[in-house]
Design a protein around this motif. Structure first.
Motif, mmCIF file in Angstrom:
data_model
loop_
_atom_site.group_PDB
_atom_site.id
_atom_site.type_symbol
_atom_site.label_atom_id
_atom_site.label_comp_id
_atom_site.label_asym_id
_atom_site.label_seq_id
_atom_site.Cartn_x
_atom_site.Cartn_y
_atom_site.Cartn_z
ATOM 1 N N CYS A 35 -11.260 -18.952 -19.053
ATOM 2 C CA CYS A 35 -11.122 -17.548 -19.442
ATOM 3 C C CYS A 35 -9.753 -17.005 -19.028
ATOM 4 O O CYS A 35 -9.322 -17.176 -17.886
ATOM 5 N N VAL A 36 -9.096 -16.338 -19.972
ATOM 6 C CA VAL A 36 -7.789 -15.737 -19.735
ATOM 7 C C VAL A 36 -7.934 -14.232 -19.944
ATOM 8 O O VAL A 36 -8.251 -13.777 -21.039
ATOM 9 N N HIS A 37 -7.680 -13.473 -18.889
ATOM 10 C CA HIS A 37 -7.978 -12.041 -18.876
ATOM 11 C C HIS A 37 -6.760 -11.188 -19.225
ATOM 12 O O HIS A 37 -5.798 -11.138 -18.475
ATOM 13 N N GLU A 38 -6.793 -10.549 -20.383
ATOM 14 C CA GLU A 38 -5.797 -9.564 -20.822
ATOM 15 C C GLU A 38 -4.355 -9.992 -20.534
ATOM 16 O O GLU A 38 -3.608 -9.276 -19.871
ATOM 17 N N PRO A 39 -3.932 -11.138 -21.034
ATOM 18 C CA PRO A 39 -2.612 -11.661 -20.687
ATOM 19 C C PRO A 39 -1.435 -10.923 -21.303
ATOM 20 O O PRO A 39 -0.365 -10.804 -20.678
ATOM 21 N N PHE A 40 -1.580 -10.409 -22.528
ATOM 22 C CA PHE A 40 -0.422 -9.849 -23.218
ATOM 23 C C PHE A 40 0.014 -8.491 -22.672
ATOM 24 O O PHE A 40 1.103 -8.013 -22.981
ATOM 25 N N GLY A 41 -0.832 -7.871 -21.834
ATOM 26 C CA GLY A 41 -0.426 -6.621 -21.198
ATOM 27 C C GLY A 41 0.791 -6.800 -20.306
ATOM 28 O O GLY A 41 1.569 -5.859 -20.103
ATOM 29 N N ASP A 42 0.978 -8.022 -19.778
ATOM 30 C CA ASP A 42 2.136 -8.296 -18.920
ATOM 31 C C ASP A 42 3.436 -8.039 -19.674
ATOM 32 O O ASP A 42 4.353 -7.388 -19.170
ATOM 33 N N ALA A 43 3.509 -8.567 -20.896
ATOM 34 C CA ALA A 43 4.714 -8.387 -21.714
ATOM 35 C C ALA A 43 4.763 -6.997 -22.333
ATOM 36 O O ALA A 43 5.838 -6.397 -22.449
ATOM 37 N N PHE A 44 3.613 -6.465 -22.708
ATOM 38 C CA PHE A 44 3.544 -5.170 -23.390
ATOM 39 C C PHE A 44 4.013 -4.022 -22.495
ATOM 40 O O PHE A 44 4.752 -3.135 -22.926
ATOM 41 N N TYR A 45 3.596 -4.041 -21.238
ATOM 42 C CA TYR A 45 3.922 -2.943 -20.329
ATOM 43 C C TYR A 45 5.179 -3.177 -19.491
ATOM 44 O O TYR A 45 5.938 -2.237 -19.233
ATOM 45 N N TYR A 46 5.399 -4.400 -19.048
ATOM 46 C CA TYR A 46 6.350 -4.610 -17.962
ATOM 47 C C TYR A 46 7.581 -5.454 -18.282
ATOM 48 O O TYR A 46 8.607 -5.311 -17.625
ATOM 49 N N GLY A 47 7.505 -6.369 -19.218
ATOM 50 C CA GLY A 47 8.571 -7.325 -19.436
ATOM 51 C C GLY A 47 9.743 -6.788 -20.229
ATOM 52 O O GLY A 47 9.737 -5.643 -20.698
ATOM 53 N N PRO A 48 10.771 -7.592 -20.418
ATOM 54 C CA PRO A 48 11.972 -7.162 -21.143
ATOM 55 C C PRO A 48 11.718 -6.871 -22.620
ATOM 56 O O PRO A 48 12.529 -6.197 -23.259
ATOM 57 N N GLU A 49 10.598 -7.346 -23.175
ATOM 58 C CA GLU A 49 10.256 -7.076 -24.573
ATOM 59 C C GLU A 49 9.179 -6.003 -24.680
ATOM 60 O O GLU A 49 8.546 -5.849 -25.724
ATOM 61 N N ARG A 50 8.964 -5.240 -23.631
ATOM 62 C CA ARG A 50 7.850 -4.286 -23.568
ATOM 63 C C ARG A 50 7.860 -3.333 -24.767
ATOM 64 O O ARG A 50 8.908 -2.873 -25.232
ATOM 65 N N LEU A 51 6.670 -3.047 -25.244
ATOM 66 C CA LEU A 51 6.471 -2.137 -26.369
ATOM 67 C C LEU A 51 6.006 -0.767 -25.911
ATOM 68 O O LEU A 51 6.217 0.233 -26.596
ATOM 69 N N SER A 52 5.349 -0.699 -24.761
ATOM 70 C CA SER A 52 4.808 0.555 -24.256
ATOM 71 C C SER A 52 5.907 1.422 -23.639
ATOM 72 O O SER A 52 6.841 0.906 -23.015
ATOM 73 N N SER A 53 5.760 2.727 -23.795
ATOM 74 C CA SER A 53 6.691 3.667 -23.162
ATOM 75 C C SER A 53 6.222 4.083 -21.771
ATOM 76 O O SER A 53 6.908 4.842 -21.091
ATOM 77 N N ARG A 54 5.064 3.559 -21.319
ATOM 78 C CA ARG A 54 4.522 3.992 -20.025
ATOM 79 C C ARG A 54 5.453 3.648 -18.873
ATOM 80 O O ARG A 54 5.635 4.451 -17.946
ATOM 81 N N TYR A 55 6.059 2.483 -18.895
ATOM 82 C CA TYR A 55 6.986 2.093 -17.839
ATOM 83 C C TYR A 55 8.396 1.880 -18.408
ATOM 84 O O TYR A 55 9.187 1.132 -17.863
ATOM 85 N N GLU A 56 8.685 2.555 -19.520
ATOM 86 C CA GLU A 56 9.977 2.396 -20.172
ATOM 87 C C GLU A 56 11.039 3.226 -19.445
ATOM 88 O O GLU A 56 10.738 4.188 -18.746
ATOM 89 N N GLY A 57 12.285 2.833 -19.614
ATOM 90 C CA GLY A 57 13.394 3.601 -19.056
ATOM 91 C C GLY A 57 14.060 2.885 -17.900
ATOM 92 O O GLY A 57 13.517 1.954 -17.304
#
Length: 339
Positions: A35-57
């Motif tokens: 089982c792999v738990h919610e892995p893509f959130g790592d890239a979505f929120y935090y990584g250099p390719e992040r799509l979310s504006s929550r931790y952007e800037g």
């Protein structure tokens, strides 16, 4: 072409859909599932390719949030590599994740014109799975990558999921989750429907009501035929867990046994640590059993409860967000499995 038992299962969902309780059922299958738990959130929120504006800037607060996560270097390719390399000793990979992590959100410049994540694009020579006659890919993963998974979908009524998500983004719980404010565009229904419709159009999945010349699951001349659509509504899961899980297993080629529905409280939940505060009920549970009561409330009664918990203004935000996502929920719900 790998047989179905070797194809990773990807349960795509939206926040607060009871998906972690669903996932815990399959975490009991340690001998044959990884089982792999919610892995893509790592890239979505935090990584250099992040799509979310929550931790952007580039401001200090945003940068500290990304660094504190431990995933500031995660890319979509590194997440994919980790997923596809996670199967050990013949165990089939089972992923539960948010569809919204793969589809640019409404406040992202690429919302209506998604392009491959740079790391994945470089690895696949720039292809996003587009073809002259094919619909444009709305995700940041190439179609060839999406085809590596057997997709299923889990949904929940927005008037239940949205207030639950709002609670995670305000005091006192947001001290644990780290989500310091509520973002309506994180509801996830639009992205789930976008992914669903794209997979239908590309014949990765199929449903009799959407195709006149459907074909059965399996392979023909080495080409994978579409998987039958599998949509689970959380209310059905909570009312009839055994029947729903059994049907899901039949559709995904996972062996079912009743012992899957029982586990030890707090057992084997280390992977939930990166999303603290969101999964406490599932962590403390010891099984998935039919609920004994189901509250049926009018919209007025629901809104009054939100007012009492969060105030008039917040109740308005919750209701508007739920209403905005109801159409997408009802669209997906028409395809839900019946037991």
């Amino acid at each position: 072409m790998a047989p179905i038992h070797d194809v990773p299962v990807f349960v795509a969902t939206h926040p607060r859909s009871c998906s972690t309780a669903f996932e815990r059922v399959f975490m009991t299958r340690k001998k044959d599932l990884e089982c792999v738990h919610e892995p893509f959130g790592d890239a979505f929120y935090y990584g250099p390719e992040r799509l979310s504006s929550r931790y952007e800037g580039d401001n200090e607060k945003a940068a500290q949030g990304r660094e504190a996560s431990g995933f500031s270097a995660s890319t979509y390719k590194s997440v994919l590599d980790d997923i596809l390399n996670s199967g050990k000793e013949g165990r089939r990979i089972f992923i539960k994740d948010m569809a919204s992590y793969l589809v640019p959100p409404s406040d992202h410049p690429a919302c209506d014109n998604a392009v491959p994540a740079p790391s994945v694009s470089q690895a696949s020579n720039g292809s996003n799975g587009h073809a002259v006659s094919a619909p444009k890919n709305p995700t940041v993963l190439p179609l060839s990558t999406l085809k590596k998974f057997q997709f299923a979908f889990l949904i929940r009524n927005p008037r239940k999921a949205i207030p639950s998500y709002y609670r995670c983004c305000v005091p006192p719980l947001n001290d644990m989750t780290g989500f310091k404010y509520f973002m309506p565009n994180e509801a996830g229904y639009r992205e789930l429907r976008v992914l669903f419709e794209y997979l239908i159009k590309e014949k990765v999945i199929k449903h009799p009501s959407l195709e006149t010349n459907g074909v059965a699951n399996g392979e023909s001349n080495g080409v994978r035929k579409p998987y039958e659509v599998c949509v689970i509504d959380a209310d059905d899961l909570l009312d009839n867990p055994k029947e729903v899980i059994k049907r899901f297993c039949e559709m995904t080629g996972i062996e079912f046994y009743e012992g899957m529905l029982e586990w030890g409280a707090n057992e084997g939940c280390e992977s939930f640590d990166k999303w603290k505060g969101f999964h406490e009920d599932a962590i403390g549970s010891s099984g998935l059993r039919p609920r004994t009561t189901r509250k049926v409330r009018t919209k007025e009664e629901e809104r009054q409860e939100w007012v009492e918990k969060y105030g008039e203004e917040a109740a308005g935000v919750i209701e508007r967000t739920a209403d905005e996502n109801m159409e997408d929920y009802e669209y997906l719900r028409q395809f839900k499995i019946t037991v």
